[in-house]
Enzyme design. Structure first.
Site, PDB file in Angstrom:
ATOM      1  N   GLY A   1       0.814  -1.202   0.000  1.00 15.90           N
ATOM      2  CA  GLY A   1       0.000   0.000   0.000  1.00 15.90           C
ATOM      3  C   GLY A   1       0.851   1.257   0.000  1.00 15.90           C
ATOM      4  O   GLY A   1       2.057   1.230  -0.256  1.00 15.90           O
TER       5      GLY A   1
ATOM      6  N   ALA B   1       1.746   3.192   2.534  1.00 16.11           N
ATOM      7  CA  ALA B   1       2.747   3.217   3.611  1.00 16.11           C
ATOM      8  C   ALA B   1       3.948   2.342   3.276  1.00 16.11           C
ATOM      9  O   ALA B   1       5.108   2.758   3.423  1.00 16.11           O
ATOM     10  CB  ALA B   1       2.117   2.768   4.927  1.00 16.11           C
TER      11      ALA B   1
ATOM     12  N   LEU C   1      -0.961   3.413   9.309  1.00 19.49           N
ATOM     13  CA  LEU C   1      -2.087   3.181  10.210  1.00 19.49           C
ATOM     14  C   LEU C   1      -1.747   2.251  11.363  1.00 19.49           C
ATOM     15  O   LEU C   1      -2.431   2.264  12.386  1.00 19.49           O
ATOM     16  CB  LEU C   1      -3.280   2.619   9.420  1.00 19.49           C
TER      17      LEU C   1
ATOM     18  N   LYS D   1      -4.200  20.752  -5.072  1.00 21.14           N
ATOM     19  CA  LYS D   1      -4.948  21.108  -3.868  1.00 21.14           C
ATOM     20  C   LYS D   1      -4.334  22.366  -3.263  1.00 21.14           C
ATOM     21  O   LYS D   1      -3.165  22.380  -2.884  1.00 21.14           O
ATOM     22  CB  LYS D   1      -4.914  19.959  -2.848  1.00 21.14           C
TER      23      LYS D   1
ATOM     24  N   ILE E   1      -4.991  -8.957   0.082  1.00 22.42           N
ATOM     25  CA  ILE E   1      -5.350  -8.073   1.184  1.00 22.42           C
ATOM     26  C   ILE E   1      -5.629  -6.686   0.641  1.00 22.42           C
ATOM     27  O   ILE E   1      -4.805  -6.092  -0.041  1.00 22.42           O
ATOM     28  CB  ILE E   1      -4.219  -8.020   2.238  1.00 22.42           C
TER      29      ILE E   1
ATOM     30  N   ALA F   1      -5.966  12.943  -0.167  1.00 15.47           N
ATOM     31  CA  ALA F   1      -5.582  14.355  -0.177  1.00 15.47           C
ATOM     32  C   ALA F   1      -4.344  14.519   0.696  1.00 15.47           C
ATOM     33  O   ALA F   1      -4.166  13.795   1.673  1.00 15.47           O
ATOM     34  CB  ALA F   1      -6.723  15.221   0.333  1.00 15.47           C
TER      35      ALA F   1
END
Length: 495
Positions: free
Chosen positions: A14, A16, A331, A78, A42, A50
């Site tokens: 992912g 991270a 996370l 952004k 997974i 963002a």
């Protein structure tokens, strides 16, 4: 315990995992082996679409071409977050990446603005912010000038799953070894408790000296294997659920994120070039999943492309983000809802901190303690900034908002609010990633009106001050004609 670090193992991919792999490979000696273990089976949470401006520094250090990055991740620019209904229903304000005004003397610009407002100034604080003015017109362009008056800080909206894939390609080309597999159990040294290997379901063993836990909310290594406890912050931030759904893209792509408060919690709208990212963050104590999902779907601007998927979480952090020979990144190190787009930044800062303290000749407890102290401070300052949005509200339409307004808050945040209300002063910790202008915009945007301003602003009389304000206001307008429509900029820049 190893005397030298020769094998670094990253558990989980992912965003991270691949951000970690790419930076480690860029910084560390090629003699150190870096292996990432992940499974296509997974899923990835992927709510962090963002970002905040330091992501540019990260990408530049990796040698990433910005145009290729924008293309491959369907990214947009952004400039700010627009907060809607947070103070009261129907009210809105912007938290931009810019800073209003310019340097005028000893104190910050907002002190001069407060004095000018008392003298009859018509413009709002935001009217002196180039990011805000650009948001109103839906424009952007790179302004190549050393003049800080025209500084326009920006970040990105992007598809986080595609960003992970983009970084995977970068990392593998640089020599990171990827192993496909699901971790079945974790092997530990019986004496030290250090992790020695990851056992995969196919029987393969992945041995390492230093392990990076990027397994997400499960915290497979840091929490499950090493038993590190979790500090629960849900008494301050009771949201424990989110639902996310993509929808068709807008005809006009806004250069900002929208954060729209509802009766319980809030909804995000993130514009990408191929779709919109949408989600709702809420507390299951106050709202059912069915109600939350219906609220989300009822408030989409474009047609949903899927059914909402639910994510459960507990706001807080692991008490030690580095324990023994495991460092938690992403996370697995803690969860703060994506209200201020800090999820990916916390990944970035965690990796950079590890690189600064990398245990080349063996793991030092002094270094571990220092890492954990800095991580704790960083998490807590972001936590306080998020609490501020909830606590300083004037809504009276639900128990949720009334409870958030009346709750006890951390002492440090209470002191910060009191100081601002008294004298418009902002006192920030060294680890705070948000500048003074960020705190000022949120506090004023949600209705905190200081009783006084810094006496340094009185060095100018009213006539001088009003003249200076009008000159700054006109100067901030000048670049707007040179900016492009946001969609036109993306189209031309990435062509």
């Amino acid at each position: 315990m190893p005397q030298t670090i020769q094998n670094v193992v990253i558990a989980g991919g992912g965003t991270a995992g691949w951000m970690t792999a790419a930076l480690l490979r860029r910084v560390l000696s090629p003699t150190i082996r870096i292996e990432l273990v992940e499974s296509e089976q997974i899923g990835i949470v992927g709510v962090g679409e963002a970002t905040i401006p330091p992501i540019q520094t990260f990408n530049q250090f990796l040698g990433i071409d910005e145009k290729a990055f924008l293309r491959e991740t369907h990214a947009t620019i952004k400039l700010a977050i627009k907060f809607e209904n947070w103070k009261t229903q129907g009210d809105s304000y912007y938290h931009t990446f810019g800073a209003p005004g310019t340097t005028m003397g000893f104190c910050s610009f907002h002190h001069y603005w407060l004095k000018a407002k008392q003298a009859g100034l018509a413009q709002s604080l935001w009217d002196f912010d180039l990011n805000y003015l650009s948001c109103l017109q839906g424009k952007f362009n790179k302004i190549n000038t050393p003049n800080p008056l025209y500084e326009m800080q920006y970040a990105y909206h992007f598809d986080s799953a595609l960003y992970g894939q983009f970084l995977r390609k970068t990392a593998e080309q640089a020599g990171v070894v990827r192993t496909e597999g699901i971790i079945e159990y974790v092997q530990q040294d019986p004496d030290s408790g250090f992790i020695t290997a990851l056992q995969l379901t196919n029987g393969q063993q992945i041995q390492g000296d230093l392990f990076i836990d990027c397994t997400g909310l499960s915290g497979l290594l840091i929490q499950q294997a090493l038993g590190v406890s979790y500090e629960d912050w849900s008494h301050w931030l009771p949201a424990d659920s989110a639902q996310a759904v993509p929808s068709e893209r807008f005809d006009k792509t806004l250069p900002y994120t929208r954060s729209i408060a509802h009766r319980v919690g809030w909804q995000w709208r993130i514009p990408l070039t191929h779709r919109n990212g949408n989600g709702i963050v809420y507390s299951s104590q106050y709202l059912s999943d069915d109600e939350a999902g219906q609220t989300l779907l009822n408030n989409l601007d474009t047609k949903a492309l899927d059914t909402p998927r639910t994510i459960r979480f507990k706001t807080g952090r692991t008490d030690q983000q580095w324990c023994k020979n495991v460092v938690a990144i992403g996370l697995s190190s803690g969860f703060l809802e994506p209200l201020e787009s800090t999820s990916i930044h916390l990944i970035q800062s965690g990796i950079v901190r590890l690189m600064k303290m990398f245990p080349n000749q063996g793991i030092s407890q002094a270094m571990v303690d220092l890492y954990n102290a800095e991580s704790k401070d960083e998490f807590e300052t972001i936590r306080d900034f998020i609490i501020l949005h909830y606590h300083v509200n004037q809504r009276d339409d639900s128990d949720f908002w009334r409870d958030m307004r009346n709750m006890a808050i951390p002492d440090r945040l209470a002191q910060k609010i009191a100081a601002f209300e008294d004298t418009a002063a902002i006192f920030n910790e060294q680890s705070d990633i948000f500048r003074d202008a960020s705190w000022v915009q949120v506090m004023m945007g949600q209705g905190l009106d200081p009783k006084d301003y810094h006496p340094a602003a009185d060095a100018m009389d009213n006539a001088q001050l009003m003249d200076a304000m009008q000159q700054i206001y006109k100067a901030k307008q000048q670049p707007l004609d040179k900016l492009m429509n946001h969609d036109e900029f993306i189209k031309r820049y990435t062509a």
